[in-house]
Design a protein around this motif. Structure first.
Motif, PDB file in Angstrom:
ATOM      1  N   THR B  10       0.833  -1.204   0.000  1.00 29.49           N
ATOM      2  CA  THR B  10       0.000   0.000   0.000  1.00 29.49           C
ATOM      3  C   THR B  10       0.867   1.255   0.000  1.00 29.49           C
ATOM      4  OG1 THR B  10      -1.642  -1.239   1.272  1.00 29.49           O
ATOM      5  CG2 THR B  10      -1.918   1.151   1.170  1.00 29.49           C
ATOM      6  N   GLY B 136      -4.219  -2.013   5.083  1.00 31.64           N
ATOM      7  CA  GLY B 136      -4.291  -1.269   3.830  1.00 31.64           C
ATOM      8  C   GLY B 136      -4.911   0.101   4.040  1.00 31.64           C
ATOM      9  N   ALA B 140      -2.904   3.780   3.911  1.00 28.20           N
ATOM     10  CA  ALA B 140      -3.346   4.839   2.994  1.00 28.20           C
ATOM     11  C   ALA B 140      -3.698   6.109   3.769  1.00 28.20           C
ATOM     12  CB  ALA B 140      -4.545   4.358   2.173  1.00 28.20           C
ATOM     13  N   LEU B 171      -5.511  -2.504  -3.691  1.00 25.90           N
ATOM     14  CA  LEU B 171      -4.734  -1.645  -2.796  1.00 25.90           C
ATOM     15  C   LEU B 171      -5.459  -0.312  -2.619  1.00 25.90           C
ATOM     16  CD1 LEU B 171      -1.202  -2.490  -4.195  1.00 25.90           C
ATOM     17  CD2 LEU B 171      -2.152  -3.165  -1.973  1.00 25.90           C
TER      18      LEU B 171
END
Lengths: 515, 515
Positions: B10, B136, B140, B171
């Motif tokens: 990620t 993930g 982010a 992702l």
């Protein structure tokens, strides 16, 4: 008198003898106040981790609170990792942390940060003084806390340091630490367990409970009952060698510690908690003891003073008799090429009388402990909190607390690089510290742990984060650069010559031991 | 895929290119995952302050989030002081901090500490992932936060790293940073102030607002109105030299900064706050501006993207025209003995084209800035948070972000000793960094500050905490010990030869400049 002078006089009044310092602008009045102190010695560290590590070493050896002087949030932050070890060692420490003047804080100048929030995770007690008139009470309370084996962090705004204090008030006395109390019910419960199944019982020492007297009592109890005497893997300080009573250390590698505890149904805890793995590993238990293991707390963690009278009560309850102390048994000094095994025997042979051994030898040194059981009497200091880089700073502080005693630092090359600045303080203060750098050019412990956590193979990109051989670290140059005499040993004979000269000489020396 | 691989993928998906790391056991799966990353480069620091400082330098130069990998609470703690500087520089950073496996934490193993509490004072965003399936989203979000010029700290329990993740999910993308918005009302208010009293007005830059374009607009505005262009004392990065538009830096010494602001009735703030003294001093004001000074915020602190369009609006509102850029004007290279004054001219003469200057020269270097106004174009990076020891780590990261550009580190001997391990990373990565150690053998800044805070005379006990001459630090030895070629210069001519060779060569070099 101003606030800084009141603070320092109160610390002095309560027996403080050393202030390990890395000051900045906001601490200048405290530094100036040191000039008038007849008793407190200022010791400069060029990095705050040296300051707090030295305070830990001093506190472990003297039992007396050490004072640090640190510069705002970032200065404190640099000292936190060694405070973590000190906290786990039960070391008495008073941190004095300078801050902006109280009226300046809200303006958010560049160095402003949340100092209380930064101190809290690594302190038992945190206080920003409310002003110069409170500093006497605050300082005495900080010493009271520290005397219980705790970390007290006192934040000193610059104006509280420089403002005048109305004179005439007597200096405030800190409370004496609480005396030890025999835990008689716990002793009786322990005695029952030992009578029922002594050979399936271990006495496990933790905290600061493992004094020479306590270990002697434990040895007597073990002899009378068939029990075994164990200690936690990393103790702040334990007396060892000839004339003392040995205890087995719980091994660090989980493959060794799990089988050890399978031998026992019951553990009598002396300043220790039920033992757990240093790290968790996939498909391994976190608790080192099998399910169903019975625990009896003879004296609680953080209640070190209770350990000795409680052991005395247990000793009497099981009808123990004095156990013979360890006899002097020096291994032969090995020759030829250098191997970790030979280094253990070398140390066992060479530890000087009444030395202080500060151990951060990690993968190289796991063999050193059993080889030094019959050495000349010494104290052994370990990395209690698992924070790396503690040994050279702790050695400096231990040496300052113990004039006339030799300090032997067993340092790894990876670990040594965290706080090499400690060498400069060792040189500046002329401390009798002999540092052996055990140079294997890698984070060997991490290569071992890779497989422990289930990573079978280390590729080149991952390996680049584990190896220290590019460029090679030249410890002789680094040490000389900081004013410490240094040499390199590539054979046992070179090591022997260098070690003998270092121990016979005065001031610090470093030997890079090439593995 | 396991959690660590998801996290790394990620980060890679969101443009992360470098992970500065000092890993431990709990980070081994993340390290192993690096093996499979095609884009992310792992860079080892032998101390965590090197890791976070390098991340800061990388982020300042690339504008792209840097990732750090740190080992539990103490590893994070060692990196905090340089995170403080990064936070003040507005550098985008994602810290990945390993922790014990979630089920292991409550057992209070030796390395256990309050990681969230430790991270919070030096982070804008702190999260312990709730598990491998969340990593993930967490990664982010951390990048989203960092892209706003902030510090995001993501805590990664070891079991979240090693547990398998249900595959197939795409992702997660981080949010793009918000674009800049012209603050038109503020621009009009600023224009009114400038029209009323331009020569009694200063434009003051802070944060990351002082880009080349912004400074060019400011110069045009100043030329049209008679205003002056100022910057905060310590900017994370400012473009300078020939072809750029110069700004006057607010001086650090309060004796110089107070008179400066007496010249102005009004300040137009561009990413800056109303200026305050770095430290408080007895009988001196904390605010640098006289009472009654009027402040107009053209673009707010932390809203750097607004600066350029808002300046453009102001430029148009006052009818400004392009101002001529600074012309190349190199001082003569001085000869003879070394003095701080001559060093300024030496630098002004010698800064290579497109160099990055990392400045921690403190007392020696306060003269350097004006002498380098007409140098070859360069970026100048300063210690934004006042935490000492930042320069050599930041230089390493800046060099990694800027292949082909020379980095010149202006380091003091006292400051350099906080994190000398950065030299090893510079050698390992073959970075083109030339470090000048300006060795005056003392904490001269503290000797100056002693008198500023009202301590007239420094006695021997206090002086022992301010002087570094016993033992002398041999920087040539220290640098060589870490694999960096080094020499000592005792005359301007020796310095010139060594500097020319270092700049012409490849890889790092260090010159100890004896003052």
């Amino acid at each position: 008198m101003n606030g800084a002078e009141t603070l320092l006089a109160t610390l002095e009044h309560n027996g403080v003898e050393v202030c390990f310092a890395n000051p900045g602008t906001s601490e200048m009045h405290f530094v100036a106040a040191l000039e008038t102190s007849t008793r407190i010695r200022g010791v400069l560290g060029l990095f705050e981790g040296v300051v707090t590590g030295a305070a830990d070493g001093y506190a472990r050896m003297s039992g007396n609170p050490a004072v640090t002087l640190l510069h705002l949030g970032p200065g404190l932050a640099n000292g936190l990792s060694n405070l973590h070890n000190a906290l786990r060692a039960g070391s008495p420490i008073v941190n004095v942390i300078g801050d902006h003047a109280s009226y300046h804080r809200d303006l958010d100048a560049p160095l402003t940060s949340d100092i209380e929030g930064t101190a809290r995770p690594f302190s038992h007690w945190v206080r920003t003084t409310s002003g110069e008139e409170s500093l006497g009470v605050d300082a005495a309370e900080a010493v009271t806390i520290a005397r219980r084996g705790k970390i007290a962090s006192l934040i000193l705004p610059a104006d509280a340091a420089w403002n005048p204090v109305a004179s005439g008030a007597p200096l405030v006395a800190a409370q004496a630490p609480a005396g030890g109390v025999a835990q008689t019910a716990a002793a009786e419960a322990s005695a029952r367990v030992l009578r029922e199944g002594g050979p399936r019982t271990a006495l496990l020492f933790g905290g600061r409970a493992a004094t020479a007297e306590a270990l002697a009592l434990a040895a007597g109890i073990a002899a009378a009952t068939g029990a075994e005497v164990l200690t936690n893997t990393h103790l702040g300080r334990i007396p060892r060698g000839a004339g003392r009573h040995a205890a087995k250390k719980v091994p660090y590698p989980i493959k060794d510690s799990l089988p050890l505890f399978e031998r026992f149904d019951s553990l009598v805890l002396i300043g220790a908690k039920p033992p757990v793995a240093f790290f968790a590993y996939p498909d391994r238990p976190s608790r080192l003891t099998p399910p169903g293991t019975r625990f009896v707390e003879l004296s609680g963690p953080g209640r070190d003073a209770d350990a000795l009278p409680s052991l005395q009560a247990l000793y009497e309850a099981v009808g123990a008799a004095p156990a013979p102390a360890t006899e002097l048994a020096l291994p032969q000094r090995p020759t030829g090429s250098i191997t970790p095994e030979k280094l253990g025997a070398f140390l066992g042979h060479g530890i000087p009388e009444d030395a202080i051994v500060v151990d951060e030898s990690l993968t190289t040194g796991w063999r050193f402990y059993p080889e030094t059981v019959g050495s000349r009497p010494h104290d052994w200091l370990a990395g209690t909190g698992g924070s790396i880089g503690y040994a050279m700073p702790v050695a400096a502080g231990a040496a300052i607390a113990s004039p006339g005693r030799k300090v032997i630092t067993l340092e790894s090359d990876g670990s040594g690089m965290y706080m090499p600045q400690a060498l400069w303080t060792q040189a500046r203060e002329g401390l009798d510290v002999v540092t052996l750098i055990l140079a294997n050019r890698k984070y060997q412990i991490l290569r071992n742990e890779m497989s422990n956590v289930g990573v079978p193979e280390v590729g080149p990109k991952a390996g680049a984060l584990l190896d220290l051989d590019r460029p090679e670290i030249d410890w002789v140059s680094i040490a000389r650069g900081m004013g410490v005499q240094a040499s390199r040993a590539e054979t046992m004979d070179e090591l022997g010559k260098a070690f003998d000269a270092a121990v016979a000489g005065e001031g610090p020396a470093l030997i890079e031991v090439v593995l």
